[in-house]
Enzyme design. Structure first.
Site, mmCIF file in Angstrom:
data_model
loop_
_atom_site.group_PDB
_atom_site.id
_atom_site.type_symbol
_atom_site.label_atom_id
_atom_site.label_comp_id
_atom_site.label_asym_id
_atom_site.label_seq_id
_atom_site.Cartn_x
_atom_site.Cartn_y
_atom_site.Cartn_z
ATOM 1 N N ARG A 179 -11.211 7.405 10.381
ATOM 2 C CA ARG A 179 -10.481 6.658 9.370
ATOM 3 C C ARG A 179 -9.236 7.415 8.951
ATOM 4 O O ARG A 179 -9.087 8.587 9.202
ATOM 5 C CB ARG A 179 -11.361 6.442 8.129
ATOM 6 C CG ARG A 179 -12.502 5.457 8.276
ATOM 7 C CD ARG A 179 -12.089 4.007 8.188
ATOM 8 N NE ARG A 179 -11.145 3.761 7.105
ATOM 9 C CZ ARG A 179 -11.481 3.602 5.818
ATOM 10 N NH1 ARG A 179 -12.740 3.663 5.452
ATOM 11 N NH2 ARG A 179 -10.562 3.356 4.915
ATOM 12 N N GLY A 180 -8.316 6.695 8.255
ATOM 13 C CA GLY A 180 -7.167 7.346 7.664
ATOM 14 C C GLY A 180 -5.855 6.853 8.220
ATOM 15 O O GLY A 180 -5.804 6.011 9.111
ATOM 16 N N ARG A 229 0.852 -1.178 0.000
ATOM 17 C CA ARG A 229 0.000 0.000 0.000
ATOM 18 C C ARG A 229 0.895 1.238 0.000
ATOM 19 O O ARG A 229 2.086 1.152 0.293
ATOM 20 C CB ARG A 229 -0.906 0.011 1.227
ATOM 21 C CG ARG A 229 -1.945 -1.079 1.248
ATOM 22 C CD ARG A 229 -2.589 -1.185 2.630
ATOM 23 N NE ARG A 229 -3.213 0.063 3.037
ATOM 24 C CZ ARG A 229 -3.535 0.368 4.293
ATOM 25 N NH1 ARG A 229 -3.245 -0.473 5.280
ATOM 26 N NH2 ARG A 229 -4.113 1.529 4.581
ATOM 27 N N SER A 272 0.507 4.058 1.906
ATOM 28 C CA SER A 272 0.520 4.882 3.112
ATOM 29 C C SER A 272 1.931 4.944 3.688
ATOM 30 O O SER A 272 2.752 4.047 3.445
ATOM 31 C CB SER A 272 -0.435 4.309 4.161
ATOM 32 O OG SER A 272 0.100 3.117 4.725
ATOM 33 N N SER A 292 -12.193 1.112 14.366
ATOM 34 C CA SER A 292 -12.129 -0.304 14.714
ATOM 35 C C SER A 292 -13.339 -0.710 15.537
ATOM 36 O O SER A 292 -13.588 -0.164 16.617
ATOM 37 C CB SER A 292 -10.847 -0.597 15.494
ATOM 38 O OG SER A 292 -10.922 -1.816 16.191
ATOM 39 N N LEU A 293 -14.087 -1.694 15.052
ATOM 40 C CA LEU A 293 -15.230 -2.199 15.801
ATOM 41 C C LEU A 293 -14.771 -2.852 17.100
ATOM 42 O O LEU A 293 -15.449 -2.777 18.121
ATOM 43 C CB LEU A 293 -16.017 -3.197 14.945
ATOM 44 C CG LEU A 293 -17.430 -3.542 15.404
ATOM 45 C CD1 LEU A 293 -18.301 -2.302 15.492
ATOM 46 C CD2 LEU A 293 -18.062 -4.564 14.461
ATOM 47 N N ARG A 294 -13.606 -3.490 17.063
ATOM 48 C CA ARG A 294 -13.065 -4.107 18.285
ATOM 49 C C ARG A 294 -12.799 -3.047 19.341
ATOM 50 O O ARG A 294 -13.242 -3.171 20.490
ATOM 51 C CB ARG A 294 -11.753 -4.848 17.968
ATOM 52 C CG ARG A 294 -10.965 -5.257 19.231
ATOM 53 C CD ARG A 294 -9.564 -5.712 18.906
ATOM 54 N NE ARG A 294 -8.710 -4.709 18.290
ATOM 55 C CZ ARG A 294 -7.970 -3.830 18.966
ATOM 56 N NH1 ARG A 294 -7.978 -3.815 20.289
ATOM 57 N NH2 ARG A 294 -7.207 -2.962 18.328
ATOM 58 N N ARG A 295 -12.054 -2.002 18.959
ATOM 59 C CA ARG A 295 -11.731 -0.959 19.932
ATOM 60 C C ARG A 295 -12.987 -0.286 20.460
ATOM 61 O O ARG A 295 -13.102 0.013 21.650
ATOM 62 C CB ARG A 295 -10.799 0.078 19.300
ATOM 63 C CG ARG A 295 -9.370 -0.425 19.099
ATOM 64 C CD ARG A 295 -8.557 0.557 18.286
ATOM 65 N NE ARG A 295 -7.155 0.161 18.161
ATOM 66 C CZ ARG A 295 -6.371 0.512 17.154
ATOM 67 N NH1 ARG A 295 -6.853 1.265 16.170
ATOM 68 N NH2 ARG A 295 -5.105 0.124 17.115
ATOM 69 N N LYS A 296 -13.961 -0.028 19.568
ATOM 70 C CA LYS A 296 -15.208 0.608 19.990
ATOM 71 C C LYS A 296 -15.927 -0.264 21.010
ATOM 72 O O LYS A 296 -16.371 0.236 22.063
ATOM 73 C CB LYS A 296 -16.106 0.848 18.777
ATOM 74 C CG LYS A 296 -17.451 1.458 19.131
ATOM 75 C CD LYS A 296 -18.329 1.663 17.902
ATOM 76 C CE LYS A 296 -19.685 2.237 18.292
ATOM 77 N NZ LYS A 296 -20.565 2.428 17.100
ATOM 78 N N VAL A 353 -2.038 7.132 10.066
ATOM 79 C CA VAL A 353 -1.643 7.622 11.384
ATOM 80 C C VAL A 353 -1.607 9.149 11.383
ATOM 81 O O VAL A 353 -2.135 9.809 12.293
ATOM 82 C CB VAL A 353 -0.259 7.044 11.770
ATOM 83 C CG1 VAL A 353 0.248 7.700 13.047
ATOM 84 C CG2 VAL A 353 -0.338 5.534 11.945
ATOM 85 N N LYS A 371 -2.650 -8.086 10.425
ATOM 86 C CA LYS A 371 -3.993 -7.930 11.002
ATOM 87 C C LYS A 371 -5.034 -7.552 9.945
ATOM 88 O O LYS A 371 -6.239 -7.723 10.170
ATOM 89 C CB LYS A 371 -3.987 -6.901 12.131
ATOM 90 C CG LYS A 371 -3.816 -5.468 11.725
ATOM 91 C CD LYS A 371 -3.816 -4.550 12.935
ATOM 92 C CE LYS A 371 -3.654 -3.083 12.554
ATOM 93 N NZ LYS A 371 -4.789 -2.563 11.775
ATOM 94 N N ASP A 372 -4.585 -7.050 8.780
ATOM 95 C CA ASP A 372 -5.509 -6.692 7.705
ATOM 96 C C ASP A 372 -5.818 -7.864 6.773
ATOM 97 O O ASP A 372 -6.649 -7.729 5.870
ATOM 98 C CB ASP A 372 -4.922 -5.556 6.856
ATOM 99 C CG ASP A 372 -4.817 -4.251 7.611
ATOM 100 O OD1 ASP A 372 -5.606 -4.044 8.552
ATOM 101 O OD2 ASP A 372 -3.927 -3.444 7.274
ATOM 102 N N CYS A 420 -13.886 -7.588 9.696
ATOM 103 C CA CYS A 420 -13.972 -6.239 10.249
ATOM 104 C C CYS A 420 -15.348 -5.982 10.866
ATOM 105 O O CYS A 420 -15.580 -4.946 11.468
ATOM 106 C CB CYS A 420 -13.695 -5.202 9.157
ATOM 107 S SG CYS A 420 -11.962 -5.152 8.646
ATOM 108 N N THR A 434 -3.191 11.250 9.421
ATOM 109 C CA THR A 434 -4.543 11.804 9.283
ATOM 110 C C THR A 434 -5.278 11.779 10.611
ATOM 111 O O THR A 434 -5.945 12.749 10.998
ATOM 112 C CB THR A 434 -5.341 11.003 8.242
ATOM 113 O OG1 THR A 434 -4.690 11.094 6.973
ATOM 114 C CG2 THR A 434 -6.759 11.534 8.110
ATOM 115 N N ARG A 435 -5.131 10.699 11.348
ATOM 116 C CA ARG A 435 -5.835 10.589 12.630
ATOM 117 C C ARG A 435 -5.284 11.587 13.650
ATOM 118 O O ARG A 435 -6.040 12.171 14.431
ATOM 119 C CB ARG A 435 -5.724 9.161 13.162
ATOM 120 C CG ARG A 435 -6.431 8.143 12.274
ATOM 121 C CD ARG A 435 -6.446 6.776 12.895
ATOM 122 N NE ARG A 435 -6.341 5.733 11.888
ATOM 123 C CZ ARG A 435 -6.454 4.441 12.146
ATOM 124 N NH1 ARG A 435 -6.656 4.036 13.376
ATOM 125 N NH2 ARG A 435 -6.350 3.548 11.190
#
Length: 314
Positions: free
Chosen positions: A157-158, A17, A19, A137-141, A160, A91-92, A250, A162-163
């Site tokens: 989203r985005g 990718r 990024s 992240s649904l896990r973190r949420k 590191v 992890k992706d 996800c 960008t966040r």
């Protein structure tokens, strides 16, 4: 058999990718190959590939189709010969490999845990009632709301960078980032609080770089053997078997961490309701060589405890 090595005239093409973090991982892979085989940088070509997960930034990942969003286009280029290897954040990656491709090389795992990020370095417990936390992240949420149901979680989203910018703009009071990403990018000055396994288990395979190649390319497989970190590979076999049994995507709040001490592997796992209202955790230990079987066993136990309807997305 003499190993055929890449040259500046015929470089090894590394797909990734585009990024900054993904490129840093590709550069790390290139540096290790250069060192292992005493090759010049010109013997490698980094090929940045846009993925759907990168292009679509205004929707949650779970709405776009789950895992594979950051790998499909890269794997397509690998299958058609446009690149020779692909470097991924494990992890992706889906637990199902496309026919003809092998995900069998893992670099030594970086810090697998999350970092809790605020501009002033506050810990999670210090956030005031009703504060806003950004996460895609649904896990973190789910983990966050399980511990602090008073908090508001917004989509974040985005990359590191960008966040961090969104945090500075006040879109949220805090966010989570992977410690591994911060370390690989050299972001030592970002205020953070390390999140322990006891506080929040990380995503399955977080912190691990994996390298994918075509099954038919035995000479490339032989090269990659020089980079493979056996304990990380053993931990990944365990964690990914755990994820596969749980039908992880996800759209599923799942966390897991395998750690090796001598010849013993310990796997801790967690599944959560998507709204964070319930969390189920368990762990298992045994011989390292039984890691994949232990992953399946722990997942089975959690599924039995959860019963029908636990994952409300189903």
């Amino acid at each position: 058999m003499t190993l055929t090595l890449p040259t500046p005239a015929q470089p090894l093409k590394i797909g990734t990718r585009g990024s900054p973090l993904a490129l840093a991982q590709a550069y790390e892979t290139r540096a290790l190959l250069m060192q292992a085989f005493d090759l010049p940088e010109a013997a490698f070509e980094i090929v940045a590939i846009s993925t759907r997960g990168d292009r679509v930034q205004d929707r949650a990942l779970r709405e776009l189709g789950g895992k594979g969003l950051f790998s499909k286009e890269i794997e397509d280029r690998l299958l058609n010969g446009e690149v020779d290897i692909a470097v991924h954040s494990t992890k992706d990656m889906s637990v199902e490999q496309p026919a003809g491709l092998v995900l069998g090389t893992f670099l030594e795992r970086e810090n697998p845990f999350d970092a809790f990020i605020t501009l002033d370095g506050k810990a999670l417990a210090d956030l005031p009632q009703g504060a806003t936390v950004g996460s895609s992240s649904l896990r973190r949420k789910a983990q966050l709301l399980n511990k602090r149901p008073d908090l508001k979680v917004v989509e974040f989203r985005g990359s590191v960078q960008t966040r961090l910018t969104k945090l500075e703009e006040g879109v949220a009071d805090a966010t989570f980032l992977a410690m591994a990403g911060l370390n690989r990018l050299g972001y030592d000055d970002v205020p953070r609080q390390a999140v322990t396994a006891e506080e929040m288990l990380p995503a399955v395979a977080q912190g691990a770089i994996s390298i994918e190649h075509r099954e038919a390319d035995s000479h490339i497989a032989e090269m990659l053997d020089a980079l493979h970190h056996v304990p990380t590979g053993q931990a990944m076999a365990c964690e990914r078997a755990f994820l596969a049994k749980l039908d992880g995507s996800c759209q599923t709040p799942i966390a897991g961490l395998a750690q090796i001490d001598g010849g013993t592997l310990r796997l801790r796992g967690e599944i959560l309701r998507t709204d964070g209202s319930e969390s189920l955790m368990d762990e298992i230990s045994g011989p390292v060589e039984d890691g994949a079987a232990m992953g399946v066993e722990l997942a089975t136990k959690l599924l039995e405890r959860a019963g029908a309807g636990f994952f409300d997305w189903k």
